[in-house]
Design a protein around this motif. Structure first.
Motif, short mmCIF file in Angstrom:
data_model
loop_
_atom_site.label_atom_id
_atom_site.label_comp_id
_atom_site.label_asym_id
_atom_site.label_seq_id
_atom_site.Cartn_x
_atom_site.Cartn_y
_atom_site.Cartn_z
N ARG A 1 0.83 -1.21 0.00
CA ARG A 1 0.00 0.00 0.00
C ARG A 1 0.86 1.26 0.00
NH1 ARG A 1 -3.39 2.46 3.10
NH2 ARG A 1 -2.36 1.80 5.03
N LYS A 2 1.99 1.19 0.73
CA LYS A 2 2.87 2.36 0.82
C LYS A 2 4.29 1.94 0.44
CE LYS A 2 0.27 4.67 4.43
NZ LYS A 2 0.27 5.10 5.83
N VAL A 3 4.82 2.62 -0.56
CA VAL A 3 6.16 2.25 -1.04
C VAL A 3 7.08 3.47 -0.96
CG1 VAL A 3 7.46 1.55 -3.09
CG2 VAL A 3 5.29 0.44 -2.58
N LEU A 4 8.28 3.24 -0.44
CA LEU A 4 9.28 4.30 -0.39
C LEU A 4 10.22 4.09 -1.57
CD1 LEU A 4 10.62 6.68 1.12
CD2 LEU A 4 11.82 5.00 2.53
N LEU A 5 10.23 5.06 -2.49
CA LEU A 5 11.06 4.96 -3.70
C LEU A 5 12.33 5.77 -3.46
CD1 LEU A 5 11.56 4.23 -6.67
CD2 LEU A 5 10.01 6.05 -7.33
N VAL A 6 13.47 5.09 -3.45
CA VAL A 6 14.72 5.76 -3.05
C VAL A 6 15.72 5.80 -4.20
CG1 VAL A 6 16.51 5.88 -1.28
CG2 VAL A 6 14.33 4.80 -0.74
N GLY A 7 16.16 7.01 -4.54
CA GLY A 7 17.18 7.20 -5.57
C GLY A 7 18.55 7.42 -4.94
N VAL B 1 13.69 9.12 -10.29
CA VAL B 1 12.78 8.75 -9.21
C VAL B 1 11.41 9.40 -9.46
CG1 VAL B 1 12.30 9.20 -6.74
CG2 VAL B 1 14.50 8.26 -7.43
N GLY B 2 11.44 10.68 -9.85
CA GLY B 2 10.19 11.39 -10.16
C GLY B 2 9.44 10.76 -11.32
N LEU B 3 10.19 10.40 -12.36
CA LEU B 3 9.57 9.80 -13.54
C LEU B 3 8.95 8.44 -13.22
CD1 LEU B 3 12.07 10.42 -16.50
CD2 LEU B 3 9.65 11.02 -16.45
N LEU B 4 9.68 7.65 -12.43
CA LEU B 4 9.17 6.32 -12.09
C LEU B 4 7.95 6.43 -11.16
CD1 LEU B 4 9.38 3.27 -12.31
CD2 LEU B 4 10.97 3.28 -10.39
N ALA B 5 8.02 7.35 -10.19
CA ALA B 5 6.89 7.52 -9.26
C ALA B 5 5.64 7.91 -10.04
CB ALA B 5 7.23 8.57 -8.22
N SER B 6 5.81 8.84 -10.96
CA SER B 6 4.69 9.30 -11.76
C SER B 6 4.16 8.17 -12.65
CB SER B 6 5.17 10.47 -12.62
OG SER B 6 4.12 11.15 -13.17
N GLY B 7 5.09 7.45 -13.27
CA GLY B 7 4.72 6.33 -14.14
C GLY B 7 4.00 5.23 -13.39
N LEU B 8 4.53 4.88 -12.21
CA LEU B 8 3.91 3.82 -11.40
C LEU B 8 2.51 4.22 -10.98
CD1 LEU B 8 6.78 2.58 -9.05
CD2 LEU B 8 5.60 1.25 -10.80
N HIS B 9 2.39 5.49 -10.58
CA HIS B 9 1.10 6.00 -10.14
C HIS B 9 0.07 5.83 -11.26
CE1 HIS B 9 -1.66 9.54 -9.23
NE2 HIS B 9 -1.91 8.62 -8.33
N GLU C 1 0.53 4.29 -2.46
CA GLU C 1 1.12 5.58 -2.10
C GLU C 1 2.64 5.49 -2.26
OE1 GLU C 1 -0.25 7.03 1.77
OE2 GLU C 1 1.70 8.03 1.95
N ILE C 2 3.18 6.34 -3.10
CA ILE C 2 4.63 6.28 -3.36
C ILE C 2 5.30 7.54 -2.82
CG2 ILE C 2 6.44 6.08 -5.13
CD1 ILE C 2 4.19 4.71 -6.87
N ARG C 3 6.22 7.36 -1.91
CA ARG C 3 6.95 8.49 -1.36
C ARG C 3 8.35 8.49 -1.97
NH1 ARG C 3 6.78 10.78 4.68
NH2 ARG C 3 7.81 12.71 4.14
N GLU C 4 8.78 9.65 -2.45
CA GLU C 4 10.08 9.73 -3.13
C GLU C 4 11.15 10.31 -2.21
OE1 GLU C 4 9.58 12.14 -6.72
OE2 GLU C 4 7.49 11.50 -6.80
N HIS C 5 12.34 9.74 -2.29
CA HIS C 5 13.48 10.32 -1.56
C HIS C 5 14.77 9.92 -2.27
CE1 HIS C 5 15.17 12.28 1.97
NE2 HIS C 5 16.16 11.40 1.88
N THR C 6 15.67 10.86 -2.42
CA THR C 6 16.95 10.54 -3.06
C THR C 6 18.08 10.82 -2.09
OG1 THR C 6 16.02 11.01 -5.22
CG2 THR C 6 18.42 11.01 -5.08
N LEU C 7 18.88 9.80 -1.86
CA LEU C 7 19.99 9.91 -0.90
C LEU C 7 21.25 10.39 -1.61
CD1 LEU C 7 19.53 6.49 0.94
CD2 LEU C 7 19.01 8.74 1.88
N GLU C 8 22.13 10.99 -0.83
CA GLU C 8 23.41 11.46 -1.38
C GLU C 8 24.22 10.27 -1.92
OE1 GLU C 8 23.70 14.64 -1.64
OE2 GLU C 8 25.53 14.32 -2.77
N ARG C 9 24.25 9.18 -1.14
CA ARG C 9 24.99 7.99 -1.56
C ARG C 9 24.34 6.78 -0.88
NH1 ARG C 9 29.98 10.04 -1.29
NH2 ARG C 9 30.53 9.33 0.77
#
Lengths: 222, 146
Positions: free
Chosen positions: A20-26, A42-50, A61-69
């Motif tokens: 139900r809730k997925v954390l998408l991490v770049g 990450v934005g493109l995939l979140a939008s596409g998956l939605h 529900e997809i939450r986006e977050h991109t880590l430094e490394r």
């Protein structure tokens, strides 16, 4: 850099659909440079998956977050405040990043959204090519700065095979013959004596032949 | 379906298509109000994310209008935009959205008539295709919830 390519959307959907809730991490490192798993992807995939899931009548529900490394535990700690709100993690980093998250959050399923490909260099805008296989015993000094392990389909160590034709490899006319490149470069450098010198059979224990490898720098390790 | 009025987003380059839209106005040419224009400093300013998000947010059709070949104010921004549109078209197919809903057009600042005609043609094409599958899915979901 480590290069990667996004997996087919269908495969990604099959992984995330039960949640139900997925954390998408770049990751802001290699996969950002090769345009596979940075903030934009990450934005493109979140939008596409939605959109794709919406058409299947599912709402995830997809939450986006991109880590430094993503391959560095101290950066992965950033996810502490987000991880509890997620049923699963979808990572757009290379396999190292995916495994760092899986090791840190043991109770969360983690799925890769990209296929990690190879260690490569940028040939031109939008084109990346394999240049290193991490064999653990670099020969580039003898071969004119061109790697016969990463760039020869047969990993030959002493000159080309009979399939080398007009500078191309027999597997594909668009693939350069590594040994032709090496010969041309040694000639240009006036170092053709390097070509005559036999390179002994490679000891693959420095590569993956001896199991998973580790580097320990005692001055740095805690 | 009969009352379907498509929402079309047009990303127009400041140096050509946006001025062509102005020219169409000066020439008293009409074009469908379905087309919502977004001015950009160059067609290559339009990112893949802008195109995909437009569909996610409810657009039935999207197009990018840039300068004629060789006329880009920034050298080759229009060609980059065309490559990006081609890339996103493939992604849309993967998402189950007809790739014809996205298009790239090229025109000069003086081509007011062509701007109006492009807007009409695109509106007609999207009208024929019907609402985007995303809008259909949203409506279905809303209907079920009600």
């Amino acid at each position: 850099m480590i290069t990667a390519e996004r997996k087919p959307l269908e495969e990604i959907i099959a992984c995330v659909a039960p949640f139900r809730k997925v954390l998408l991490v770049g990751c802001n490192e290699c996969v950002t440079v090769c345009a596979a798993g940075g903030r934009k992807e990450v934005g493109l995939l979140a939008s596409g998956l939605h959109m794709a899931l919406l058409q299947q009548g599912k709402s995830v529900e997809i939450r986006e977050h991109t880590l430094e490394r993503q391959c560095d535990p101290e950066y992965v700690e950033e996810l502490n405040s987000l991880i509890d709100g997620a049923d699963a993690v979808l990572s757009m980093a290379c396999g190292c990043g995916v495994q760092t998250i899986a090791g840190r959050y043991k109770d969360k399923p983690v799925f890769p959204a990209v296929n990690t490909k190879f260690m490569g260099a940028s040939e031109r805008q939008g084109v990346w090519a394999e240049r290193c296989q991490g064999c653990g015993n670099c020969l580039l000094g003898q071969t004119g700065g061109i790697c016969p392990i990463a760039r020869c389909a047969k990993r030959l160590m002493n000159g080309p095979c009979g399939g080398s034709t007009k500078g191309s490899c027999e597997i594909d006319p668009d693939t350069d013959c590594a040994w032709q490149l090496i010969w041309d470069r040694l000639k240009a450098l006036g170092l053709t004596e390097n070509y005559v010198e036999m390179i002994p059979a490679k000891d693959w224990r420095t590569s993956i032949g001896n199991g998973p490898r580790k580097i320990i720098r005692e001055d740095l390790a805690e | 379906m009969e009352n379907f009025e498509p929402v079309i987003v047009a990303f127009c380059c400041h140096y050509c298509a946006y001025t062509a839209a102005d020219m169409a106005g000066t020439q008293r040419l009409t074009y469908p109000s379905n087309v919502k224009i977004i001015r950009v400093p160059c067609s290559c300013k339009v990112d893949a994310l802008h195109l995909v998000k437009a569909f996610e947010k409810g657009a039935d059709g999207v197009y990018v209008a840039g300068c004629l070949k060789g006329d880009c104010h920034f050298n080759n921004g229009n060609d980059r935009a065309a490559s990006r549109v081609a890339y996103v078209k493939k992604y849309l197919e993967e998402l189950g959205i007809e790739s014809e809903r996205l298009a790239m057009f090229r025109m000069s600042a003086g081509m007011g008539f062509q701007f109006a005609q492009t807007a009409k043609d695109m509106t007609e094409k999207i009208r024929e295709l019907g609402p985007s599958p995303i809008n259909v899915a949203k409506a279905q979901l809303k209907g079920e919830a009600a």
